[in-house]
Write a protein that holds these residues in place. Structure first.
Motif, PDB file in Angstrom:
ATOM      1  N   SER A 207     -53.888 -35.451  42.748  1.00 53.23           N
ATOM      2  CA  SER A 207     -54.544 -34.695  43.814  1.00 53.23           C
ATOM      3  C   SER A 207     -55.189 -33.435  43.258  1.00 53.23           C
ATOM      4  O   SER A 207     -54.753 -32.892  42.242  1.00 53.23           O
ATOM      5  CB  SER A 207     -53.534 -34.327  44.911  1.00 53.23           C
ATOM      6  OG  SER A 207     -52.529 -33.493  44.376  1.00 53.23           O
TER       7      SER A 207
ATOM      8  N   GLY B  53     -50.186 -37.326  43.218  1.00 49.31           N
ATOM      9  CA  GLY B  53     -50.894 -37.857  44.372  1.00 49.31           C
ATOM     10  C   GLY B  53     -50.243 -39.070  44.990  1.00 49.31           C
ATOM     11  O   GLY B  53     -50.892 -39.857  45.663  1.00 49.31           O
TER      12      GLY B  53
ATOM     13  N   ILE C 243     -57.215 -37.041  47.042  1.00 48.24           N
ATOM     14  CA  ILE C 243     -56.504 -37.891  46.086  1.00 48.24           C
ATOM     15  C   ILE C 243     -57.550 -38.619  45.244  1.00 48.24           C
ATOM     16  O   ILE C 243     -58.558 -39.088  45.756  1.00 48.24           O
ATOM     17  CB  ILE C 243     -55.634 -38.942  46.827  1.00 48.24           C
ATOM     18  CG1 ILE C 243     -54.648 -38.268  47.786  1.00 48.24           C
ATOM     19  CG2 ILE C 243     -54.923 -39.859  45.840  1.00 48.24           C
ATOM     20  CD1 ILE C 243     -53.610 -37.413  47.135  1.00 48.24           C
TER      21      ILE C 243
ATOM     22  N   THR D  44     -55.838 -29.668  44.271  1.00 44.72           N
ATOM     23  CA  THR D  44     -55.372 -28.659  45.217  1.00 44.72           C
ATOM     24  C   THR D  44     -55.915 -27.287  44.836  1.00 44.72           C
ATOM     25  O   THR D  44     -56.353 -27.072  43.701  1.00 44.72           O
ATOM     26  CB  THR D  44     -53.831 -28.592  45.245  1.00 44.72           C
ATOM     27  OG1 THR D  44     -53.364 -28.239  43.932  1.00 44.72           O
ATOM     28  CG2 THR D  44     -53.223 -29.911  45.663  1.00 44.72           C
TER      29      THR D  44
ATOM     30  N   ASN E 262     -57.921 -41.734  50.903  1.00 44.17           N
ATOM     31  CA  ASN E 262     -58.325 -40.504  51.586  1.00 44.17           C
ATOM     32  C   ASN E 262     -58.834 -40.751  53.002  1.00 44.17           C
ATOM     33  O   ASN E 262     -59.813 -40.137  53.437  1.00 44.17           O
ATOM     34  CB  ASN E 262     -59.407 -39.803  50.754  1.00 44.17           C
ATOM     35  CG  ASN E 262     -58.889 -39.333  49.426  1.00 44.17           C
ATOM     36  OD1 ASN E 262     -58.127 -38.376  49.362  1.00 44.17           O
ATOM     37  ND2 ASN E 262     -59.283 -40.000  48.353  1.00 44.17           N
TER      38      ASN E 262
END
Length: 185
Positions: free
Chosen positions: A157, A76, A52, A159, A38
């Motif tokens: 990930s 990810g 992530i 989101t 990240n």
């Protein structure tokens, strides 16, 4: 008054892990946000790229499910192998645990100080054992070791985290998102 040019609200991610139906077999499951994935960050500003995170699991866990308190979980970027170095302590026991699952054949252990507990080997997904056996109370099993090993992980990930109305009006508020990771055998 906060500087209007600086972000005033961020997302902080935490995890719990659980393996369903443990039975008699040993399992290892760990999740974490790793700054390497990240751009050096472990806290995230609303609207930035999806954070992530890594999941490390022992080979005997067939699949994993995610239960986030907000947002959804996506891919990810595949997986990888982490090189792990940690300090472990044997305290009146021939076994101790590691922080991550140990990839077969990668464990290396070095005694720190004067302890000599013999050969250190992996005996479970995240359990190591010394070869020395105690002969009684005057011969305790106590030792500190630096261990190195590898651990495989997958990347995922987070989101779609939605900023609650009015959140971030204060100075540098942090919005917690919790992800429960369930391993299935």
């Amino acid at each position: 008054m906060p500087n209007k040019n600086l972000p005033t609200a961020s997302v902080t991610i935490s995890f719990t892990t659980e393996v369903a139906d443990l039975g008699e077999e040993a399992y290892a499951l760990q999740a974490e946000v790793n700054e390497e994935d990240n751009d050096g960050e472990t806290r995230f500003i609303f609207g930035e790229a999806a954070p992530i995170f890594r999941v490390y699991k022992s080979k005997n866990i067939a699949s994993i499910n995610f239960y986030p308190s907000d947002g959804s979980i996506g891919g990810g970027g595949g997986g990888g192998t982490a090189n792990v170095e940690e300090i472990v302590t044997f305290a009146n026991s021939r076994t101790t645990n590691t922080s991550y699952p140990i990839k077969t054949g990668t464990l290396n252990a070095t005694a720190l100080g004067n302890a000599d507990l013999g050969t250190i080997t992996a005996v479970g997904p995240a359990t190591i054992q010394c070869s020395k056996k105690s002969s009684g109370p005057t011969d305790p099993l106590v030792g500190v070791y630096k261990i190195n090993y590898q651990s495989d992980f997958t990347r995922h990930s987070l989101t779609g985290v939605s900023k609650p109305s009015g959140f971030g009006e204060g100075d540098f508020d942090s919005y917690p998102v919790h992800i429960h990771v369930l391993g299935l055998i």
